[in-house]
Scaffold this active site. Structure first.
Site, PDB file in Angstrom:
ATOM      1  N   GLY A 154     -58.987 -50.377 -27.597  1.00 33.04           N
ATOM      2  CA  GLY A 154     -59.859 -50.408 -26.631  1.00 33.04           C
ATOM      3  C   GLY A 154     -59.059 -50.457 -25.409  1.00 33.04           C
ATOM      4  O   GLY A 154     -58.356 -51.360 -25.180  1.00 33.04           O
ATOM      5  N   ARG A 158     -56.449 -45.409 -31.314  1.00 33.79           N
ATOM      6  CA  ARG A 158     -56.751 -46.189 -32.641  1.00 33.79           C
ATOM      7  C   ARG A 158     -55.941 -45.168 -33.633  1.00 33.79           C
ATOM      8  O   ARG A 158     -56.024 -43.940 -33.630  1.00 33.79           O
ATOM      9  CB  ARG A 158     -58.213 -46.211 -32.849  1.00 33.79           C
ATOM     10  N   ASP A 178     -56.976 -57.893 -30.798  1.00 32.78           N
ATOM     11  CA  ASP A 178     -56.461 -58.911 -32.076  1.00 32.78           C
ATOM     12  C   ASP A 178     -55.985 -57.451 -33.044  1.00 32.78           C
ATOM     13  O   ASP A 178     -55.326 -58.061 -34.026  1.00 32.78           O
ATOM     14  CB  ASP A 178     -57.517 -59.688 -32.471  1.00 32.78           C
ATOM     15  N   THR A 209     -58.390 -56.583 -22.974  1.00 31.80           N
ATOM     16  CA  THR A 209     -59.646 -56.294 -23.545  1.00 31.80           C
ATOM     17  C   THR A 209     -60.534 -56.741 -22.501  1.00 31.80           C
ATOM     18  O   THR A 209     -60.522 -57.979 -22.399  1.00 31.80           O
ATOM     19  CB  THR A 209     -60.126 -56.734 -24.968  1.00 31.80           C
ATOM     20  N   ASP A 238     -63.300 -57.841 -23.204  1.00 23.50           N
ATOM     21  CA  ASP A 238     -64.433 -58.564 -24.019  1.00 23.50           C
ATOM     22  C   ASP A 238     -64.061 -60.469 -23.775  1.00 23.50           C
ATOM     23  O   ASP A 238     -64.856 -61.109 -24.113  1.00 23.50           O
ATOM     24  CB  ASP A 238     -64.445 -58.549 -25.434  1.00 23.50           C
ATOM     25  N   ASP A 242     -62.411 -61.875 -25.751  1.00 26.06           N
ATOM     26  CA  ASP A 242     -62.627 -62.589 -27.222  1.00 26.06           C
ATOM     27  C   ASP A 242     -61.486 -62.858 -28.172  1.00 26.06           C
ATOM     28  O   ASP A 242     -61.600 -63.021 -29.166  1.00 26.06           O
ATOM     29  CB  ASP A 242     -63.669 -61.729 -27.693  1.00 26.06           C
ATOM     30  N   ARG A 286     -68.514 -57.005 -27.556  1.00 21.61           N
ATOM     31  CA  ARG A 286     -68.373 -56.835 -29.174  1.00 21.61           C
ATOM     32  C   ARG A 286     -69.262 -58.010 -29.561  1.00 21.61           C
ATOM     33  O   ARG A 286     -70.148 -58.283 -29.050  1.00 21.61           O
ATOM     34  CB  ARG A 286     -66.873 -56.838 -29.320  1.00 21.61           C
TER      35      ARG A 286
HETATM   36  P1  ADP Z   1     -57.957 -53.735 -30.597  1.00 23.13           P
HETATM   37  O1  ADP Z   1     -56.542 -54.037 -30.563  1.00 23.13           O
HETATM   38  O2  ADP Z   1     -58.485 -53.538 -29.215  1.00 23.13           O
HETATM   39  O3  ADP Z   1     -58.487 -54.921 -31.277  1.00 23.13           O
HETATM   40  P2  ADP Z   1     -58.297 -52.274 -33.044  1.00 23.13           P
HETATM   41  O4  ADP Z   1     -58.958 -53.163 -33.856  1.00 23.13           O
HETATM   42  O5  ADP Z   1     -58.928 -50.665 -32.948  1.00 23.13           O
HETATM   43  O6  ADP Z   1     -58.195 -52.417 -31.551  1.00 23.13           O
HETATM   44  O7  ADP Z   1     -56.859 -51.934 -33.290  1.00 23.13           O
HETATM   45  C1  ADP Z   1     -56.041 -50.792 -32.864  1.00 23.13           C
HETATM   46  C2  ADP Z   1     -54.957 -50.504 -33.803  1.00 23.13           C
HETATM   47  O8  ADP Z   1     -54.263 -51.451 -34.342  1.00 23.13           O
HETATM   48  C3  ADP Z   1     -55.472 -49.624 -35.062  1.00 23.13           C
HETATM   49  O9  ADP Z   1     -55.970 -48.364 -34.759  1.00 23.13           O
HETATM   50  C4  ADP Z   1     -54.490 -49.956 -35.835  1.00 23.13           C
HETATM   51  O10 ADP Z   1     -53.344 -48.817 -35.614  1.00 23.13           O
HETATM   52  C5  ADP Z   1     -53.661 -51.219 -35.587  1.00 23.13           C
HETATM   53  N1  ADP Z   1     -54.345 -52.201 -36.655  1.00 23.13           N
HETATM   54  C6  ADP Z   1     -55.551 -52.885 -36.471  1.00 23.13           C
HETATM   55  N2  ADP Z   1     -55.690 -53.755 -37.591  1.00 23.13           N
HETATM   56  C7  ADP Z   1     -54.375 -53.441 -38.110  1.00 23.13           C
HETATM   57  C8  ADP Z   1     -54.079 -54.084 -39.317  1.00 23.13           C
HETATM   58  N3  ADP Z   1     -54.878 -54.959 -40.129  1.00 23.13           N
HETATM   59  N4  ADP Z   1     -52.773 -53.659 -39.876  1.00 23.13           N
HETATM   60  C9  ADP Z   1     -52.221 -52.805 -39.203  1.00 23.13           C
HETATM   61  N5  ADP Z   1     -52.518 -52.209 -37.905  1.00 23.13           N
HETATM   62  C10 ADP Z   1     -53.699 -52.439 -37.610  1.00 23.13           C
END
Ligand code: ADP
Length: 319
Positions: free
Chosen positions: A11, A72, A103, A125, A127, A129, A171
């Site tokens: 995000g 994403r 995260d 982010t 948030d 968080d 969130r």
């Molecule tokens: P944020 O970084 O804001 O928490 P996301 O959780 O959507 O956002 O994660 C962003 C991107 O990071 C995902 O689309 C994916 O490409 C990668 N990602 C997230 N979790 C994992 C994971 N467990 N293993 C590998 N890549 C991940």
């Protein structure tokens, strides 16, 4: 360490642009080559990247969103996707990577670190968080956006003697709700960290109207339920006339605040310093007003520490 790269992922948040600027400029200042990767891990897999110049990051410190775009990328969660990403990093001779995101993005970067490309995470982010840091980029700007909205809604709430339910983002965290509620003088704040009974909420609303209050602002953090759901629920307990306002994505956009620009500059520069020490798997954060780097594992295995005393204070001040 000769060439480093930077990407934004997950995000978007106001503050990502000033963070990119800091990474690029600090990197160049330190004699490194800096590559910008577009569209997060998706762009990395596809090799969508280019060398950054001082000028590329000119005129972005004041802009919301991210000039490198964010995405994403489900493919990066597969072994095949990760392999492609590593191949790209090797092909472009990238020795270290700064990942600006949440995260989820950190988890992805940990995989690359384990495969030999040191990665450092910068918390981006709204948030607030991410475990291990007291601050995440975008929070202050989002907070100000919400407070401004509350002020405007309060004008109409007062004129029409109405109770407004305002749904805010965050969130699973109540930080935006509590900070904005406190700053905007909300009468009631619903957050995921505290389970308040409907009876107690209604009692407070009623005692307000008994002492002549004609309007009220209720903040509902999205992690509790939607504003509309809460309005429906409230109908079972009281006949108070309510209106719902869902602030939505306006909270993620806009010109980064002064605080976000400064924090982004500090975090981005620190990330480069950490890479220069050949350290990977580190996350940048703020602890007791000091910019630090810490084990990234903590960021996705720990839990976010929420300041309950602020919630308590908001209650004390809205009697
Ligand atoms: P944020 O970084 O804001 O928490 P996301 O959780 O959507 O956002 O994660 C962003 C991107 O990071 C995902 O689309 C994916 O490409 C990668 N990602 C997230 N979790 C994992 C994971 N467990 N293993 C590998 N890549 C991940």
């Amino acid at each position: 360490m000769k060439r480093i790269a930077v990407l934004t992922s997950g995000g978007d948040a106001p503050g990502m642009n000033p963070a990119i600027r800091a990474v690029v400029r600090k990197g160049i200042y330190e004699g490194l080559e800096v590559v910008g990767i577009y569209n997060g891990y998706q762009g990395l897999i596809e090799g969508k990247m280019e060398p950054m110049t001082l000028g590329f990051v000119g005129d972005i410190i004041q802009r919301g969103g991210t000039k490198l775009y964010s995405a994403r990328c489900p493919e990066f969660q597969t072994e095949e996707g990760q392999k492609k990403a590593l191949e790209q990093l090797k092909k472009h001779e990238i020795d270290g990577l700064v990942v600006i995101g949440g995260d989820g993005s950190y988890r992805g970067s940990m995989i690359l670190t384990k495969q030999g490309i040191p990665c450092v995470g910068v918390p981006g982010t709204i948030d607030n968080d991410i475990p291990g840091t007291d601050y995440t980029l975008g929070f202050d700007t989002a907070l100000n956006t919400v407070v401004e909205a509350i002020d405007k809604i309060r004008d109409t709430a007062t004129s029409h003697e109405r109770t407004f339910i305002i749904e805010v983002m965050g969130r699973d965290a109540g930080d935006i709700a509590v900070w904005a509620g406190l700053a905007g003088g909300a009468e009631t704040i619903l957050i995921p960290e505290v389970d308040e009974s409907m009876e107690s909420i209604v009692k407070r609303l009623n005692s307000g109207s008994e002492r002549g209050k004609k309007h009220s602002i209720i903040i509902v953090a999205e992690g509790v339920m939607s504003g509309t759901e809460f309005a429906e629920k409230l109908k079972d307990y009281t006949d108070i006339d309510t209106r719902v306002s869902v602030l939505g994505h306006i909270q993620r956009g806009g010109t980064p605040s002064g605080r976000d620009r400064v924090m982004a500059s500090l975090f981005g520069a620190k990330a480069v310093e950490v890479l220069l020490q050949n350290k990977g798997g580190r996350a940048i954060g703020l602890r007791r007003n000091e910019v630090v780097d810490y084990d990234m594992q903590e960021a996705f295995e720990g839990s976010h520490v929420f300041d309950l005393s602020m919630y308590q204070l908001s209650k004390e001040l809205s009697i």
